[in-house]
Scaffold this active site. Structure first.
Site, PDB file in Angstrom:
ATOM      1  N   SER A 341       3.564 -18.229 -37.156  1.00  0.00           N
ATOM      2  CA  SER A 341       3.444 -16.794 -37.392  1.00  0.00           C
ATOM      3  C   SER A 341       3.199 -16.026 -36.086  1.00  0.00           C
ATOM      4  O   SER A 341       3.975 -16.144 -35.142  1.00  0.00           O
ATOM      5  CB  SER A 341       2.346 -16.545 -38.439  1.00  0.00           C
ATOM      6  OG  SER A 341       2.465 -15.265 -39.002  1.00  0.00           O
ATOM      7  N   ASP A 455       6.388 -17.696 -44.234  1.00  0.00           N
ATOM      8  CA  ASP A 455       5.387 -17.928 -43.186  1.00  0.00           C
ATOM      9  C   ASP A 455       4.960 -19.401 -43.113  1.00  0.00           C
ATOM     10  O   ASP A 455       4.645 -20.018 -44.138  1.00  0.00           O
ATOM     11  CB  ASP A 455       4.172 -17.048 -43.470  1.00  0.00           C
ATOM     12  CG  ASP A 455       3.245 -16.942 -42.280  1.00  0.00           C
ATOM     13  OD1 ASP A 455       2.733 -17.972 -41.833  1.00  0.00           O
ATOM     14  OD2 ASP A 455       3.022 -15.808 -41.804  1.00  0.00           O
TER      15      ASP A 455
END
Length: 585
Positions: A341, A455
């Site tokens: 991320s 993610d």
């Protein structure tokens, strides 16, 4: 099928002399060793040849005089695992003879080898006359079983070969040898000094050194010999020339292959991808802009690199920048990078070898000024369209491939279709980052025909284990995701009217917002795994960021300062931990 005895076998007296220095035979009476020398066969084995196959009948004991063997076992699921490595002076095949059972592994040469073969009849006669030899053999077998769970030895001998014409082979070889000398004794051998030498010559040189470089050339025979005598093949190629097949023996008989792409300046994009398309057998690739890159390459190939793994954590990711600033000021070189991320985005800038100022400016411009998570849409798939995030990532990193980054790099995303972690090591960098940052519900997934990528923090917010699978050495991890449980001062099981919620937008918010909840929800599933895997890091940094919310982008300067201060306070411990791992044998 056993290899045939070589006509150039040494004299029996020489074989007896060699047996006299081997631990398992040196306690035997001289007359017994003389009889044993008459019973054994001298066996040369080239690197890549198989000594015996798994499940074959146990027909002989082998004594490795020089070279290296590896044992590979076929598992029930079809995979093949390395279960042992043998060096000069060790015996192999005794387990099957003692237990009268089929071979439990395939043994092949990963160096040119010299062995002695003792047929079953001679083995049984030896044990009948000298039970102590049986005890010594059993102890050796048990020791190897105990070592199976340990890491393989560090690579020590490298073959540096030209893959294209007009590469500075000797200059690179001599500079690399000087860098490896930082980790102990090192030397460089070229064809003039070592061409045609027997395996015992190379074994003797390796015994004297910590690292050895075999400098190849375009002569096929010498190239083949270099490959058969090394732990790692380094192919030096000119990035400006088209890729070609370097003409090496099959990978099953050689050590790992790595590409050194010489640019003579800035990295030319697309070079690694072109080489992988033309010759997919090599593993890692290293960009050699000039000789100043060789210290990093030496640490990577010798298994003494420092890797950095950065977690996800929204706006708290600016603390990563503070940690990087502290590491740079302390002179700690980072050789490989990974992230999830926001950590993936920061890590990509470091892997691209950007200076601190450029990286800080890019992050501030992207997340503070342009606010990538703000193109709101009808929430059928997500709260935002994701177009702004994609456009900003493309603006930062352009169309470069992950393989074009100066330092080895990967980021991770989560595949909702299979429930598996996806490691991005090649392909468009911006697209991999877009997948790694696709917070479920907040940003739309990255869809492919087979995958639904979100993610990486959904499965692994701190991919230390993945780094260990790719790089040997010390790993420094930075986790900015902890210490933020989304709590509310209220007790309620449903939301109040919308006008009451709007009133809560001003002043103190009594409950966390939807963005914070989605971001935190995307990381909760990986928390247990994160706590397990973080212990694999040589050193873990957790900057105290409890006062900064996950989407508080305006607090970027404070997060950066906290990261810097925390790293500086722990710098002595960081240096000690990294050194301890790098210097461990």
């Amino acid at each position: 099928m056993q290899p045939a005895p070589h006509p150039a076998a040494p004299e029996r007296a020489e074989i007896a002399a060699r047996l006299a220095v081997l631990p398992v035979f040196r306690e035997l009476p001289e007359a017994v060793r003389a009889d044993l020398a008459l019973a054994v066969e001298w066996l040369p084995l080239q690197g890549g040849q198989v000594l015996f196959e798994q499940d074959a009948p146990p027909d002989a004991l082998y004594v490795l005089l020089a070279g290296r063997l590896v044992a590979r076992r076929r598992q029930a699921d079809g995979r093949v695992a390395v279960v042992g490595t043998l060096t000069g002076g060790e015996c192999v095949g005794e387990t099957g003879l003692i237990a009268n059972a089929p071979r439990n592994a395939t043994v092949l040469a990963v160096r040119d080898c010299e062995l002695l073969r003792l047929p079953r009849e001679g083995f049984e006669r030896l044990l009948g006359q000298h039970p102590q030899a049986m005890l010594d053999l059993a102890r050796g077998a048990l020791r190897r079983f105990a070592e199976i769970a340990h890491s393989p030895p560090r690579p020590r001998t490298f073959a540096l070969l030209p893959a294209t014409a007009d590469v500075p082979l000797r200059a690179v070889g001599e500079a690399l040898q000087r860098e490896l000398a930082r980790f102990g004794r090192s030397a460089l051998l070229d064809a003039e000094a070592a061409r045609g030498r027997p395996p015992a010559f190379f074994a003797e040189r390796e015994g004297e050194l910590d690292h050895l470089i075999l400098l190849g050339d375009m002569d096929p025979a010498w190239r083949q010999q270099c490959v058969r005598q090394c732990d790692g093949v380094l192919l030096l190629a000119d990035a400006a020339q088209p890729p070609l097949d370097p003409g090496l023996p099959p990978a099953s008989g050689a050590a790992h292959r790595q590409l050194l792409l010489h640019h003579g300046g800035r990295v030319q994009r697309g070079g690694v991808a072109a080489w992988r398309a033309a010759w997919p057998e090599f593993g890692a690739a290293h960009h050699l802009r000039d000789l100043a890159d060789l210290p990093r390459i030496a640490r990577l190939i010798a298994g003494r690199a420092t890797a950095l793994v950065l977690s996800g954590g929204g706006a708290r990711g600016f603390a990563h920048l503070g940690v990087l600033r502290a590491l740079r000021e302390a002179g700690i070189e980072v050789d490989a990078v990974a992230g999830t991320s926001i950590g993936a985005i920061v890590g990509a800038g470091l892997a691209a070898d950007w200076p601190q100022e450029r990286l800080l400016e890019a992050m501030s411009e992207t997340f503070v000024r342009h606010r990538p998570i703000s193109d709101w849409t009808l929430p059928l798939v997500s709260l935002t369209r994701g177009r702004r995030a994609s456009r900003l990532l493309q603006a930062i990193y352009g169309e470069r491939d992950i393989q074009d980054l100066v330092r080895p790099y990967f980021c991770v995303s989560s595949d909702l279709s299979s429930g598996e972690l996806v490691v991005h090591e090649q392909g468009p960098l911006w697209l991999a980052l877009r997948a790694s940052t696709a917070i479920p519900g907040l940003l739309p997934p990255v869809f492919t025909r087979e995958r639904t990528l979100v993610d990486g923090g959904v499965i692994d917010n701190l991919p230390v284990a993945e780094m260990h699978r790719r790089q040997r050495g010390a790993c420094l991890a930075v986790d900015v995701s902890g210490g933020f449980p989304p709590r509310s001062a209220l007790e309620e099981h449903h939301l109040p009217a919308w006008w009451e919620l709007l009133a809560g937008l001003f002043g103190q918010r009594p409950r966390p917002g939807i963005g914070q909840l989605l971001l935190r929800a995307g990381m909760v599933n990986s928390d247990a795994a994160r706590h397990r895997r973080r212990r694999q890091a040589a050193c873990l940094l957790e900057p105290p960021l409890a006062g900064i919310e996950l989407l508080a982008w305006k607090a970027h300067a404070r997060a950066e300062a906290i990261g810097y201060r925390h790293a500086m306070e722990r710098m002595e411990a960081i240096v000690a931990a990294l050194e301890a791992v790098r210097n461990a044998d």
